[in-house]
Write a protein that holds these residues in place. Structure first.
Motif, PDB file in Angstrom:
ATOM      1  N   ALA A   1      41.006 -65.916  80.002  1.00 24.27           N
ATOM      2  CA  ALA A   1      42.141 -66.001  79.069  1.00 24.27           C
ATOM      3  C   ALA A   1      43.414 -65.497  79.730  1.00 24.27           C
ATOM      4  CB  ALA A   1      41.836 -65.205  77.802  1.00 24.27           C
ATOM      5  N   VAL A   2      43.351 -64.285  80.291  1.00 20.42           N
ATOM      6  CA  VAL A   2      44.523 -63.714  80.958  1.00 20.42           C
ATOM      7  C   VAL A   2      44.848 -64.500  82.220  1.00 20.42           C
ATOM      8  CG1 VAL A   2      45.500 -61.629  81.997  1.00 20.42           C
ATOM      9  CG2 VAL A   2      43.981 -61.440  80.027  1.00 20.42           C
ATOM     10  N   GLY A   3      43.820 -65.010  82.891  1.00 23.03           N
ATOM     11  CA  GLY A   3      44.020 -65.810  84.098  1.00 23.03           C
ATOM     12  C   GLY A   3      44.583 -67.178  83.834  1.00 23.03           C
ATOM     13  N   SER A   4      44.641 -67.571  82.564  1.00 24.87           N
ATOM     14  CA  SER A   4      45.277 -68.841  82.205  1.00 24.87           C
ATOM     15  C   SER A   4      46.770 -68.665  82.008  1.00 24.87           C
ATOM     16  CB  SER A   4      44.643 -69.410  80.929  1.00 24.87           C
ATOM     17  OG  SER A   4      43.284 -69.699  81.123  1.00 24.87           O
ATOM     18  N   ILE A   5      47.122 -67.611  81.279  1.00 28.56           N
ATOM     19  CA  ILE A   5      48.540 -67.295  81.078  1.00 28.56           C
ATOM     20  C   ILE A   5      48.646 -65.810  80.726  1.00 28.56           C
ATOM     21  CG2 ILE A   5      48.524 -68.010  78.642  1.00 28.56           C
ATOM     22  CD1 ILE A   5      51.416 -69.094  79.200  1.00 28.56           C
ATOM     23  N   LEU A   6      49.588 -65.123  81.338  1.00 24.51           N
ATOM     24  CA  LEU A   6      49.630 -63.659  81.286  1.00 24.51           C
ATOM     25  C   LEU A   6      49.914 -63.096  79.898  1.00 24.51           C
ATOM     26  CD1 LEU A   6      51.413 -62.716  84.633  1.00 24.51           C
ATOM     27  CD2 LEU A   6      49.031 -62.300  83.993  1.00 24.51           C
ATOM     28  N   THR A   7      50.474 -63.895  78.995  1.00 24.86           N
ATOM     29  CA  THR A   7      50.743 -63.385  77.657  1.00 24.86           C
ATOM     30  C   THR A   7      49.461 -62.961  76.947  1.00 24.86           C
ATOM     31  OG1 THR A   7      50.807 -65.690  76.931  1.00 24.86           O
ATOM     32  CG2 THR A   7      52.918 -64.601  77.264  1.00 24.86           C
ATOM     33  N   TYR A   8      48.324 -63.468  77.395  1.00 27.91           N
ATOM     34  CA  TYR A   8      47.046 -63.065  76.798  1.00 27.91           C
ATOM     35  C   TYR A   8      46.610 -61.684  77.286  1.00 27.91           C
ATOM     36  CZ  TYR A   8      46.269 -67.457  74.390  1.00 27.91           C
ATOM     37  OH  TYR A   8      46.379 -68.518  73.535  1.00 27.91           O
ATOM     38  N   GLY A   9      47.430 -61.031  78.081  1.00 18.68           N
ATOM     39  CA  GLY A   9      47.165 -59.645  78.437  1.00 18.68           C
ATOM     40  C   GLY A   9      47.109 -58.757  77.203  1.00 18.68           C
TER      41      GLY A   9
ATOM     42  N   PRO B   1      48.589 -74.136  78.802  1.00 16.93           N
ATOM     43  CA  PRO B   1      47.349 -73.361  78.662  1.00 16.93           C
ATOM     44  C   PRO B   1      47.203 -72.557  77.374  1.00 16.93           C
ATOM     45  CG  PRO B   1      48.868 -72.199  80.092  1.00 16.93           C
ATOM     46  CD  PRO B   1      49.518 -73.501  79.747  1.00 16.93           C
ATOM     47  N   HIS B   2      48.213 -72.547  76.513  1.00 15.43           N
ATOM     48  CA  HIS B   2      48.190 -71.643  75.369  1.00 15.43           C
ATOM     49  C   HIS B   2      47.018 -71.941  74.426  1.00 15.43           C
ATOM     50  CE1 HIS B   2      52.287 -72.017  76.929  1.00 15.43           C
ATOM     51  NE2 HIS B   2      52.447 -70.752  76.578  1.00 15.43           N
ATOM     52  N   ALA B   3      46.829 -73.195  74.047  1.00 14.55           N
ATOM     53  CA  ALA B   3      45.711 -73.551  73.159  1.00 14.55           C
ATOM     54  C   ALA B   3      44.398 -73.598  73.928  1.00 14.55           C
ATOM     55  CB  ALA B   3      45.980 -74.899  72.494  1.00 14.55           C
ATOM     56  N   TYR B   4      44.449 -74.004  75.188  1.00 14.09           N
ATOM     57  CA  TYR B   4      43.239 -74.045  76.016  1.00 14.09           C
ATOM     58  C   TYR B   4      42.604 -72.663  76.108  1.00 14.09           C
ATOM     59  CZ  TYR B   4      40.825 -73.291  80.456  1.00 14.09           C
ATOM     60  OH  TYR B   4      39.935 -72.869  81.414  1.00 14.09           O
TER      61      TYR B   4
ATOM     62  N   LEU C   1      43.149 -80.557  74.367  1.00 17.85           N
ATOM     63  CA  LEU C   1      42.694 -80.819  72.995  1.00 17.85           C
ATOM     64  C   LEU C   1      41.194 -80.572  72.850  1.00 17.85           C
ATOM     65  CD1 LEU C   1      43.234 -81.785  70.127  1.00 17.85           C
ATOM     66  CD2 LEU C   1      42.944 -84.147  70.929  1.00 17.85           C
ATOM     67  N   ILE C   2      40.411 -81.029  73.826  1.00 16.86           N
ATOM     68  CA  ILE C   2      38.962 -80.808  73.782  1.00 16.86           C
ATOM     69  C   ILE C   2      38.653 -79.313  73.796  1.00 16.86           C
ATOM     70  CG2 ILE C   2      36.809 -81.089  75.085  1.00 16.86           C
ATOM     71  CD1 ILE C   2      37.944 -83.831  76.011  1.00 16.86           C
ATOM     72  N   ALA C   3      39.346 -78.575  74.668  1.00 18.49           N
ATOM     73  CA  ALA C   3      39.140 -77.123  74.734  1.00 18.49           C
ATOM     74  C   ALA C   3      39.493 -76.472  73.402  1.00 18.49           C
ATOM     75  CB  ALA C   3      39.976 -76.528  75.857  1.00 18.49           C
ATOM     76  N   PHE C   4      40.571 -76.923  72.773  1.00 14.49           N
ATOM     77  CA  PHE C   4      40.983 -76.354  71.487  1.00 14.49           C
ATOM     78  C   PHE C   4      39.951 -76.635  70.406  1.00 14.49           C
ATOM     79  CE2 PHE C   4      43.297 -76.975  67.411  1.00 14.49           C
ATOM     80  CZ  PHE C   4      43.588 -75.644  67.175  1.00 14.49           C
ATOM     81  N   LEU C   5      39.400 -77.848  70.384  1.00 16.45           N
ATOM     82  CA  LEU C   5      38.387 -78.181  69.381  1.00 16.45           C
ATOM     83  C   LEU C   5      37.118 -77.363  69.584  1.00 16.45           C
ATOM     84  CD1 LEU C   5      38.846 -82.068  69.187  1.00 16.45           C
ATOM     85  CD2 LEU C   5      39.637 -80.336  67.557  1.00 16.45           C
ATOM     86  N   VAL C   6      36.745 -77.147  70.850  1.00 15.60           N
ATOM     87  CA  VAL C   6      35.602 -76.282  71.130  1.00 15.60           C
ATOM     88  C   VAL C   6      35.900 -74.859  70.662  1.00 15.60           C
ATOM     89  CG1 VAL C   6      34.174 -75.263  72.951  1.00 15.60           C
ATOM     90  CG2 VAL C   6      34.765 -77.689  73.047  1.00 15.60           C
ATOM     91  N   SER C   7      37.139 -74.421  70.859  1.00 19.18           N
ATOM     92  CA  SER C   7      37.519 -73.074  70.402  1.00 19.18           C
ATOM     93  C   SER C   7      37.400 -72.962  68.888  1.00 19.18           C
ATOM     94  CB  SER C   7      38.947 -72.733  70.850  1.00 19.18           C
ATOM     95  OG  SER C   7      39.933 -73.296  69.995  1.00 19.18           O
ATOM     96  N   ALA C   8      37.658 -74.072  68.179  1.00 20.56           N
ATOM     97  CA  ALA C   8      37.530 -74.068  66.718  1.00 20.56           C
ATOM     98  C   ALA C   8      36.067 -73.916  66.303  1.00 20.56           C
ATOM     99  CB  ALA C   8      38.116 -75.351  66.136  1.00 20.56           C
TER     100      ALA C   8
ATOM    101  N   GLY D   1      42.858 -69.589  85.920  1.00 20.75           N
ATOM    102  CA  GLY D   1      41.899 -69.755  84.834  1.00 20.75           C
ATOM    103  C   GLY D   1      42.106 -71.043  84.071  1.00 20.75           C
ATOM    104  N   TYR D   2      43.304 -71.594  84.180  1.00 18.61           N
ATOM    105  CA  TYR D   2      43.633 -72.884  83.552  1.00 18.61           C
ATOM    106  C   TYR D   2      43.790 -73.993  84.586  1.00 18.61           C
ATOM    107  CZ  TYR D   2      46.902 -76.381  81.667  1.00 18.61           C
ATOM    108  OH  TYR D   2      47.539 -77.554  81.332  1.00 18.61           O
ATOM    109  N   LEU D   3      44.522 -73.718  85.661  1.00 20.31           N
ATOM    110  CA  LEU D   3      44.830 -74.771  86.626  1.00 20.31           C
ATOM    111  C   LEU D   3      43.586 -75.298  87.341  1.00 20.31           C
ATOM    112  CD1 LEU D   3      48.156 -73.562  88.299  1.00 20.31           C
ATOM    113  CD2 LEU D   3      47.841 -75.538  86.807  1.00 20.31           C
ATOM    114  N   TYR D   4      42.659 -74.408  87.735  1.00 17.40           N
ATOM    115  CA  TYR D   4      41.489 -74.867  88.479  1.00 17.40           C
ATOM    116  C   TYR D   4      40.540 -75.703  87.606  1.00 17.40           C
ATOM    117  CZ  TYR D   4      43.128 -71.725  92.151  1.00 17.40           C
ATOM    118  OH  TYR D   4      43.885 -71.106  93.114  1.00 17.40           O
ATOM    119  N   PRO D   5      40.233 -75.291  86.367  1.00 15.75           N
ATOM    120  CA  PRO D   5      39.446 -76.180  85.503  1.00 15.75           C
ATOM    121  C   PRO D   5      40.145 -77.512  85.232  1.00 15.75           C
ATOM    122  CG  PRO D   5      39.337 -73.950  84.664  1.00 15.75           C
ATOM    123  CD  PRO D   5      40.373 -73.940  85.756  1.00 15.75           C
TER     124      PRO D   5
END
Length: 225
Positions: free
Chosen positions: A183-191, A144-147, A99-106, A54-58
């Motif tokens: 989200a979970v596919g980016s990093i498992l802690t988002y489970g 991937p945490h902020a992304y 950073l761009i992903a984080f700003l969009v998230s904001a 979810g993070y690596l491919y984008p």
């Protein structure tokens, strides 16, 4: 043993790490993982699973696009050792992606708060959001945490919109599933976040006219994603 460590380390390895690694040691693992993906040969396994697809491919699509338009250049290990400036650009643009992903998230977060508060309150909340020290730190490194917050906030936005109007469309059910999956596919802690979304849906099922099948469809779409 100490003798084994001494044999395994030498000046060439020191210089290689100095040229190719960043001060954030995990950042180079992104590049290593992407280097193992060869789309033309249908090889999509990065052989590295601390960060998910979810993070690596984008991120890979981002680098692929930058390479095609000539902003970054890549090569084999010898080329990278001879062109540390180009390696630096790869790190820099990888951080820009996060950073761009984080700003969009904001922006999504602002609209999320606007669903149940005045715009002025939403603005203050967003300022607090982008000023959080941990988020500032993770928004400027290639991790991937902020992304993943772009997907978390999108799922929450749809969830709160559905709560506000007391119904949820099939499209929004799919979007919540896809967003949670990314989200979970980016990093498992988002489970843990995925569980929060599920209980949010359960609350909507209990308190409104939303059908109970959403409790099965969203997790299924998330897993598929």
């Amino acid at each position: 043993t100490n003798s084994d460590i001494k044999r395994s380390e030498n000046i060439d390895k020191y210089l290689m790490r100095y040229s190719l690694y960043s001060i954030e040691s995990d950042e180079m693992l992104n590049i290593r993982a992407l280097s193992r993906i060869k789309p033309l040969k249908y090889q999509f396994d990065p052989h590295y699973y601390a960060y998910g697809g979810g993070y690596l491919y984008p991120l890979g699509i981002w680098f692929f696009t930058l390479k095609k338009i000539g902003i970054i250049h890549t090569g084999n290990l010898k080329w990278m050792m001879e062109n540390p400036g180009e390696v630096e650009k790869i790190y820099r643009y990888g951080r820009a992606f996060v950073l761009i992903a984080f700003l969009v998230s904001a922006l999504i977060f602002y609209n999320l708060i606007c669903t149940f508060q005045r715009p002025s309150i939403a603005l203050l909340a967003t300022i607090a959001y982008i000023s959080t020290p941990a988020l500032i730190m993770f928004s400027i490194i290639m991790k991937p945490h902020a992304y993943a917050l772009i997907w978390c906030n999108l799922a929450l936005f749809i969830l709160f919109q559905s709560w506000k109007i007391q119904r949820i469309s099939n499209k929004n059910i799919a979007l919540i599933g896809v967003s949670t999956g990314f989200a979970v596919g980016s990093i498992l802690t988002y489970g843990i976040f995925a569980l929060f979304v599920w209980f949010g849906l359960l609350y909507l099922v209990i308190t409104s006219k939303i059908k109970a099948n959403v409790l099965f469809i969203v997790p299924l779409v998330s897993v598929v994603t």
